[in-house]
Every structure is written in C-alpha cells, then in structure tokens.
Design a protein around this motif. Structure first.
Motif, PDB file in Angstrom:
ATOM      1  N   ASP A  22      14.306  -9.695  26.903  1.00 13.94           N
ATOM      2  CA  ASP A  22      14.649 -10.831  26.052  1.00 13.94           C
ATOM      3  C   ASP A  22      15.683 -10.377  25.032  1.00 13.94           C
ATOM      4  O   ASP A  22      15.381  -9.584  24.138  1.00 13.94           O
ATOM      5  N   ARG A  68      17.299 -22.147  23.065  1.00 12.45           N
ATOM      6  CA  ARG A  68      17.429 -21.493  24.379  1.00 12.45           C
ATOM      7  C   ARG A  68      16.410 -22.054  25.359  1.00 12.45           C
ATOM      8  O   ARG A  68      16.719 -22.292  26.532  1.00 12.45           O
ATOM      9  N   ARG A  69      15.195 -22.266  24.885  1.00 13.83           N
ATOM     10  CA  ARG A  69      14.152 -22.816  25.754  1.00 13.83           C
ATOM     11  C   ARG A  69      14.552 -24.198  26.267  1.00 13.83           C
ATOM     12  O   ARG A  69      14.343 -24.518  27.437  1.00 13.83           O
ATOM     13  N   ARG A  72      17.413 -23.639  28.932  1.00 16.14           N
ATOM     14  CA  ARG A  72      16.920 -23.111  30.204  1.00 16.14           C
ATOM     15  C   ARG A  72      16.042 -24.143  30.928  1.00 16.14           C
ATOM     16  O   ARG A  72      16.030 -24.199  32.158  1.00 16.14           O
ATOM     17  N   SER A  73      15.320 -24.958  30.172  1.00 15.46           N
ATOM     18  CA  SER A  73      14.525 -26.012  30.792  1.00 15.46           C
ATOM     19  C   SER A  73      15.412 -27.026  31.499  1.00 15.46           C
ATOM     20  O   SER A  73      15.105 -27.492  32.600  1.00 15.46           O
ATOM     21  N   ASP A  88      10.981 -17.653  33.312  1.00 15.54           N
ATOM     22  CA  ASP A  88      10.241 -18.481  32.367  1.00 15.54           C
ATOM     23  C   ASP A  88       9.815 -19.807  32.980  1.00 15.54           C
ATOM     24  O   ASP A  88       9.600 -20.787  32.284  1.00 15.54           O
ATOM     25  N   ARG A  91       6.986 -21.545  31.433  1.00 15.92           N
ATOM     26  CA  ARG A  91       7.068 -21.877  30.006  1.00 15.92           C
ATOM     27  C   ARG A  91       8.160 -22.896  29.698  1.00 15.92           C
ATOM     28  O   ARG A  91       8.580 -23.043  28.558  1.00 15.92           O
ATOM     29  N   LEU A  92       8.605 -23.606  30.721  1.00 20.02           N
ATOM     30  CA  LEU A  92       9.673 -24.577  30.518  1.00 20.02           C
ATOM     31  C   LEU A  92       9.155 -25.828  29.818  1.00 20.02           C
ATOM     32  O   LEU A  92       8.011 -26.239  30.015  1.00 20.02           O
ATOM     33  N   ALA A  98      12.866 -31.309  26.291  1.00 19.85           N
ATOM     34  CA  ALA A  98      14.052 -30.454  26.263  1.00 19.85           C
ATOM     35  C   ALA A  98      15.289 -31.251  25.849  1.00 19.85           C
ATOM     36  O   ALA A  98      16.124 -30.764  25.074  1.00 19.85           O
TER      37      ALA A  98
END
Length: 206
Positions: A22, A68-69, A72-73, A88, A91-92, A98
C-alpha cells in the motif's frame, strides 16, 4: 505517468513477494506520493500546485485512502463483467457510495471556467472555492477520476488477470491480456506447471 486518478489507484500494488503493498500505508508514503504527483494535480487545476503548502498527517492520508477506495471501486465497475483487481475486491464500495464519494471530492474543486488566451486554444480551468491545498488535492483527484471514467480511455481499462498481480492498466492492443510482458510470462509458466501437475496426478490415479 497516467491521469492523477490512475496514479492514486496504482498505490495498491504487488509487493514482489506474493502480497500487496500500500503506497499510502503511512504518512511518509502519502507525503511522498503527493510530492511525486504535484505536477498531475497542477494539470487538473490548470496551474501549478505547491505540495510543500500541504502538511500531510493522518487526516490527509485518510482522505487520500478514502478517495482512492472510491476510484478503485469505480474502476472495478468499469472492467465488469471481468473480475476486478484481486487486491481489494472484498473491500470495494457499493457503486452508488463510490459515486457519491468521488463527486464529493470533485466538489471541493469549485467551478469550471473557460480560459482563452489571445494567442492560444480555449481551455478549461478550475476556479476553486477554497485555497486549502488539501481541498485542491482531493478535488483534483476527484475531477481526474470523473474525467477518466466519463471519457473514452475508460473503455481501455483492464484488471490484470495474472495470479499475483493487482494492477489496473490501459489496454494498448485488443490482444493485450496482461499489464506487462513479465506478468504474461509468469502466468504462462504458472499455467504450464498446473497442466503438467494435473496430468501427473491423473496418471498416478490410473
């Protein structure tokens, strides 16, 4: 370097030992990322971004991890129905959550204005509602994500299917499957080994 949103997505990467690294795991890493990507923030803002004005602490790091989450989702949604990055996938965020997070980030940037120099082409420049460097940074990431996902480059987005890879990449050729030749070679060796092992197991059962 790719778009700013692509660069923050890439802070989740393979660590070279079968695990995931990370790039925002610590304040020091987050600060290094901000410094390294200040020019991309400036491209979104339409003017230079002085990263030295931002004191990166745990709060800043958490905001970067949050946006970032969201990115990426939405990358995972963009590559669907193919599988998203395995880094991940569990964990999306829900796509609606999002979207809200990314739009909230972009809202920090303010309003788009048209700038047209006498001797030049018309360009979009952002007129921020805040001069806070954190708002500018997070807003620029959000805007970059929106521009990327709403633009033609989204159709080139892929998640590398190699067993130990966690990257998203932009497909340069319709035949490109892997993010890099090394991933392709490693996966071919892995598949050959699995076929050979399965064949030996079948022979031993006969």
């Amino acid at each position: 370097m790719g778009p700013l949103a692509f660069e923050i997505a890439a802070t989740i990467r393979h660590d070279g030992q079968g695990g995931v690294a990370d790039g925002l795991a610590t304040v020091e890493l987050a600060e290094a990322w901000v410094q390294a990507n200040a020019s991309l923030v400036g491209e979104v803002l339409g003017r230079s971004f002085d990263a030295s004005l931002l004191v990166v602490d745990d709060g800043v790091r958490e905001q970067l991890v949050g946006v970032r989450r969201a990115v990426r989702s939405l990358f995972a949604r963009a590559v669907s129905p193919a599988l998203p990055s395995k880094a991940d996938a569990s964990r999306l965020l829900d796509p609606a959550a999002a979207l809200r997070r990314l739009n909230e980030a972009a809202d920090k940037l303010g309003t788009a204005h048209l700038d047209w120099p006498e001797e030049g082409e018309p360009v979009t420049r952002w007129s921020p509602e805040s001069s806070d460097p954190l708002d500018l940074l997070v807003g620029a990431i959000g805007r970059s994500g929106i521009d990327f996902l709403a633009g033609p480059e989204r159709l080139r987005l892929r998640a590398c299917p190699a067993a130990r890879c966690v990257k998203y990449f932009l497909q340069d050729d319709p035949r490109q499957t892997w993010c890099s030749p090394s991933c392709g070679n490693r996966e071919r060796v892995n598949r050959h080994y699995q076929r050979k092992h399965a064949g030996q197991a079948l022979a031993s059962d006969l």
